[in-house]
Write a protein that holds these residues in place. Structure first.
Motif, PDB file in Angstrom:
ATOM      1  N   ARG A 243      24.334  -3.293   0.024  1.00 18.02           N
ATOM      2  CA  ARG A 243      23.873  -4.099  -0.998  1.00 18.02           C
ATOM      3  C   ARG A 243      22.576  -4.057  -1.264  1.00 18.02           C
ATOM      4  O   ARG A 243      21.954  -4.384  -2.047  1.00 18.02           O
ATOM      5  CB  ARG A 243      24.494  -5.262  -0.946  1.00 18.02           C
ATOM      6  N   ASP A 244      21.702  -3.959   0.047  1.00 19.24           N
ATOM      7  CA  ASP A 244      20.197  -4.306   0.075  1.00 19.24           C
ATOM      8  C   ASP A 244      19.604  -2.936  -0.085  1.00 19.24           C
ATOM      9  O   ASP A 244      18.288  -2.722  -0.100  1.00 19.24           O
ATOM     10  CB  ASP A 244      20.087  -4.713   1.491  1.00 19.24           C
ATOM     11  N   ALA A 245      20.363  -1.682  -0.383  1.00 17.91           N
ATOM     12  CA  ALA A 245      19.597  -0.408  -0.373  1.00 17.91           C
ATOM     13  C   ALA A 245      18.713  -0.414  -1.601  1.00 17.91           C
ATOM     14  O   ALA A 245      19.248  -0.617  -2.647  1.00 17.91           O
ATOM     15  CB  ALA A 245      20.752   0.532  -0.251  1.00 17.91           C
TER      16      ALA A 245
ATOM     17  N   GLU B 265      31.950  -7.685   5.091  1.00 14.97           N
ATOM     18  CA  GLU B 265      32.705  -8.934   5.180  1.00 14.97           C
ATOM     19  C   GLU B 265      33.494  -9.460   4.098  1.00 14.97           C
ATOM     20  O   GLU B 265      34.169 -10.396   4.095  1.00 14.97           O
ATOM     21  CB  GLU B 265      31.893  -9.937   5.809  1.00 14.97           C
ATOM     22  N   GLU B 266      33.196  -8.962   2.826  1.00 16.06           N
ATOM     23  CA  GLU B 266      33.630  -9.333   1.703  1.00 16.06           C
ATOM     24  C   GLU B 266      35.017  -8.561   1.251  1.00 16.06           C
ATOM     25  O   GLU B 266      35.574  -8.956   0.249  1.00 16.06           O
ATOM     26  CB  GLU B 266      32.511  -9.519   0.550  1.00 16.06           C
TER      27      GLU B 266
END
Length: 567
Positions: free
Chosen positions: A310-312, A494-495
């Protein structure tokens, strides 16, 4: 109940491929049978000459409409001839298989079924058909369960309810946006990325029937090819729908209805047809020029360290240089023995085939570690997963006609065949994972045998990851849309579970990609929701992105440019 009894409504003329194909499929089915042709006779050929019929058409519809229909028919035949010639010259077996026999004419005598002749009353416009009571009663007496509309005319009146399951009919277009005709033309004209079809139960309202099934395939670059591809794919699913009705004794639940906010499409005007010819010629000439220059959509692999997927920030990624005359694509990251690795499709233009190679990744650069797996057929999409301490790969092997697992016996370059887990299937880009006590498979199957792995996402489940008995999901294909069906990777955090999907454009493979969260996955249901799309905008000159993977702080993905294939 016994077999579902069906009858096919046709016109009193030579029939096209669509009719005979479904009848041939029905003859192999244990669930339904087509035992009768209901032949609509609006003109008696022994009493009314062809010239007279043309004059009648002109009287109802005008000379202009006749000219438009004649030109579109000529255009279709010309495209078919040119495409058949080109596919033979270039050795394009996929195009040949789609076009082969499609425009051949077949008489009713060759179909070999009992015929019931009916004479509907035709409205002044020539569009609306009412069956007289005597014809309706003749059909009722035969105890037919369902009618299949294959002939002309908008059917109205008692014929709609004479059978318990009514009349099932194709609409070869996405009925949410494209209603009318000719099938497959307007999507090419408007450069739509996909072309749809629906199977509906007819009602008295034009295009207002209950939609029982729908699908979207990638739009082909010209009309005749797009129509042939659409018909071949659609017929498979009318056949399967009829088998489902035969098994269950009921029609499937109808899709919700939505307002229609587009025009009713009709035969294109001569000006529109000329515009289409010019636009298509320009598009195809551009492809020809690139071919002469040895240019094509060429993939590359890129990677970046730090954070989760998600941070990419993809523009910061390091791009791996392609080997000369090859390209790298379909990257899958894995963390092993304290180091980062990336397995990729390694495609050789000269051989026309891919193998699986492996890269070692580090923040200061990368290392080419050579070939990990090679067969005498094409390999790509090296999906990786771990189980019981072992590392397994499920690469795409659709040229072998199966889905297979390989096990790593000496990391990273030595793999051996563990097991063939599904045979006699044309499947691409398979992902396997554990969820809620079961093993699940997401794969892209070409149901029609036309080389289309972009349109259908199928789900299977089993008790073991290497089972040879995978149970199909009852809602297969769970996604039927070339704009999001094809797999491009699989992410877990984790989601939850996330499926990377490819976005196909108009005559453009891998135009983009997206990520969808799998919200529901069990033996009865599948539901996912799109959370983002990733277009090819992270740097200048990109024309595609279609795969993404993440492992232990490293994100890998691929991207495409138009480049020479021999560089």
């Amino acid at each position: 109940m016994g077999k579902l009894k069906a009858a096919y409504i046709v016109d009193d003329c030579d029939q096209e491929w669509l009719v005979s194909d479904l009848i041939n499929r029905s003859r192999l089915s244990d669930e339904y049978e087509i035992g009768l042709l209901i032949v609509q006779r609006t003109f008696r050929t022994d009493e009314v000459s062809k010239v007279r019929r043309i004059l009648n058409f002109i009287k109802r519809r005008g000379v202009k409409n006749l000219a438009e229909k004649a030109l579109i028919a000529l255009l279709q035949r010309a495209e078919w001839w040119l495409a058949s010639l080109a596919s033979s010259a270039l050795g394009n077996s996929r195009a040949s298989s789609i076009l082969s026999g499609f425009f051949d004419r077949q008489s009713l005598d060759e179909i070999g079924l009992e015929r019931l002749h009916v004479t509907p009353e035709v409205s002044g416009s020539g569009l609306v058909y009412h069956y007289p009571e005597s014809d309706v009663e003749a059909i009722r007496e035969r105890n037919i369960d369902v009618l299949i509309r294959g002939g002309s005319g908008i059917l109205r009146g008692e014929i709609l309810t004479v059978c318990p399951f009514g009349i099932l009919s194709f609409h070869h277009g996405d009925n949410d946006t494209y209603r009318g005709s000719p099938a497959g033309f307007w999507e090419v004209f408007h450069r739509e990325p996909s072309t749809g079809f629906v199977v509906q139960k007819l009602s008295a309202e034009l295009d207002g029937g209950d939609v029982l099934f729908k699908g979207q395939i990638g739009t082909a670059p010209f009309y005749a090819f797009n129509q042939a591809k659409l018909y071949r794919k659609a017929n498979i699913f009318l056949h399967r729908l009829l088998e489902g009705v035969g098994r269950s004794g009921s029609l499937p639940e109808a899709y919700p209805k939505v307002p229609y906010a587009y025009p009713l499409y009709r035969t294109p005007t001569i000006a529109q047809q000329l515009a289409y010819m010019g636009r298509t010629a320009f598009h195809l000439s551009g492809k020809l020029v690139r071919r002469i220059r040895r240019q094509s959509q060429r993939w590359s692999v890129a990677y970046l360290f730090g954070g989760g997927w998600r941070d990419a920030v993809l523009r910061r990624a390091v791009t791996v240089k392609n080997p000369r005359g090859r390209f790298l694509a379909d990257p899958f990251a894995v963390f092993r023995d304290g180091a980062h690795f990336c397995f990729v499709e390694d495609y050789d233009y000269a051989r026309g085939r891919g193998k699986i190679s492996v890269l070692g990744l580090r923040e200061g650069g990368y290392d080419d570690l050579g070939c990990a797996l090679e067969e005498d057929f094409h390999l790509s999409y090296p999906y990786l997963f771990e189980e019981e301490g072992g590392l397994y790969m499920c690469p795409e092997t659709h040229e072998a006609g199966d889905i297979r697992l390989y096990k790593c016996v000496n990391f990273p370059n030595k793999w051996e065949l563990h097991k063939v887990i599904m045979r006699d299937v044309s499947a691409a880009d398979t992902s396997i994972f554990r969820h809620n006590g079961k093993w699940w498979m997401l794969t892209n199957i070409d149901s029609a045998g036309i080389g289309d792995h972009d349109s259908e996402l199928h789900v299977f489940h089993a008790d073991a990851f290497d089972s040879e008995n995978w149970a199909p999901h009852p809602r297969n294909p769970v996604v039927f849309d070339s704009r999001r069906a094809r797999n491009g990777g699989f992410l877990v955090d984790e989601e939850g579970l996330f499926r990377v999907f490819q976005v196909q454009g108009f005559d453009a493979y891998g135009q983009g990609m997206g990520i969808a969260r799998i919200d529901t996955l069990d033996e009865e249901s599948f539901r996912e929701s799109e959370i983002c799309t990733i277009p090819p905008r992270l740097s200048q000159g990109l024309v595609g992105t279609h795969s993404l993977s993440h492992s232990q702080g490293v994100t890998v993905f691929d991207l495409a440019r138009i480049e020479r294939t021999d560089s």
